[in-house]
Design a protein around this motif. Sequence first.
Motif, PDB file in Angstrom:
ATOM      1  N   THR A  90      17.736  19.205 105.751  1.00 26.75           N
ATOM      2  CA  THR A  90      17.296  19.374 106.962  1.00 26.75           C
ATOM      3  C   THR A  90      16.438  18.142 107.599  1.00 26.75           C
ATOM      4  O   THR A  90      15.885  17.963 108.570  1.00 26.75           O
ATOM      5  N   ASN A  92      24.958  27.727 103.766  1.00 31.33           N
ATOM      6  CA  ASN A  92      23.721  28.087 104.515  1.00 31.33           C
ATOM      7  C   ASN A  92      23.903  27.142 105.737  1.00 31.33           C
ATOM      8  O   ASN A  92      23.172  26.690 106.246  1.00 31.33           O
ATOM      9  N   ALA A  93      25.402  26.625 106.102  1.00 32.00           N
ATOM     10  CA  ALA A  93      25.742  25.541 107.289  1.00 32.00           C
ATOM     11  C   ALA A  93      24.920  25.886 108.381  1.00 32.00           C
ATOM     12  O   ALA A  93      24.398  24.867 109.247  1.00 32.00           O
ATOM     13  N   GLU A  94      24.676  27.021 108.766  1.00 35.02           N
ATOM     14  CA  GLU A  94      24.305  27.553 109.988  1.00 35.02           C
ATOM     15  C   GLU A  94      22.667  26.873 110.342  1.00 35.02           C
ATOM     16  O   GLU A  94      22.201  26.503 111.166  1.00 35.02           O
ATOM     17  N   THR A  95      21.984  26.757 109.010  1.00 31.46           N
ATOM     18  CA  THR A  95      20.541  26.263 109.166  1.00 31.46           C
ATOM     19  C   THR A  95      20.459  25.025 108.312  1.00 31.46           C
ATOM     20  O   THR A  95      19.348  24.306 108.544  1.00 31.46           O
ATOM     21  N   LYS A 149      24.621  22.499 110.722  1.00 34.44           N
ATOM     22  CA  LYS A 149      24.958  22.353 111.991  1.00 34.44           C
ATOM     23  C   LYS A 149      23.731  22.037 112.922  1.00 34.44           C
ATOM     24  O   LYS A 149      24.105  21.562 113.846  1.00 34.44           O
ATOM     25  N   TYR A 173      33.384  24.239 105.408  1.00 38.95           N
ATOM     26  CA  TYR A 173      32.256  24.255 105.632  1.00 38.95           C
ATOM     27  C   TYR A 173      31.764  23.630 107.187  1.00 38.95           C
ATOM     28  O   TYR A 173      30.664  23.486 107.302  1.00 38.95           O
TER      29      TYR A 173
END
Length: 288
Positions: free
Chosen positions: A27, A75-78, A81, A126
């Motif tokens: 991130t 945890n691809a959403e956080t 993505k 993913y």
Amino acid sequence: MDTPVAAATKTGPLTNAYVEVNNHSITNVGKYVLTSSGANVFDICIVFAANINYDEQEKHAYLHFNTKVQETLDNAETTIKPLQAKGIKVLLSVLGNHQQVGIANFPDRQAATAFAAQLANAVTTYGLDGIDFDDEYADYPASGPGKPNAWSFPYLVKALREALPNKTVSLYFIGEAAKTLSYDGIVVGELLDYAWNPWYGSWEVPQVPGMSKAQLAPAAIDIQATSESTATSLAERTMTEGYGVYNTYNLPDNDVSNYLSSFTKPLYGSDARHTGGSEETPPPPTAS
């Protein structure tokens, strides 16, 4: 209804970021922008790294994720993505794992194609943007049926490109795979999107027939080890010699915008800015 605001863009080379997910979060790649425009500092993020392992019972190579890699993917959403929403591509690095198996010693085309299918499945599952090949730590045997061969990597890349025609495929230019870039009419460089110098703190042009300067990163830096002066000089040379990518490794969790500015100024004419998080604590660069 509000009119959507177009994402800020920049001109100049792409900047790549390898992130050791065992130590740091991907991130962080999305937390840096150019002060002049708000455009992303980084264009490509590489999750470092998945492994190519060997199943002794079934006698074939398989794709393995360690705990941190699996956590990042799950945890691809956080993790993934949000970067993609900013226009940053997220690739998965594939690395040897000291098991005498790698991307350069598949026994035949069928085995290479089967592993390519595993890679394509991971990208689809993913929501990734592609695969990066890194032929290190395979511990290939020096002789016998498991020694590196000429067909493995070309067959693998061709099969992956056929499975993922619109995704990004790149090469960390090192190891046996980097020595076998054509076979049976397959020219690997014509199927890859990018190739990068693997030697941090140095300038070395990846010798990949079929690739243009726009696809190559001869400059490579370790953000936590390469000096700011070296990062600057490598960025300046990237611009002077007209190459299209600048390769970085080891982006930490703390704010290193001052360090990143050492290469963003020559690449993009702007300092880098951190958009949130801890106070800046630059990593101590070496004199490399």
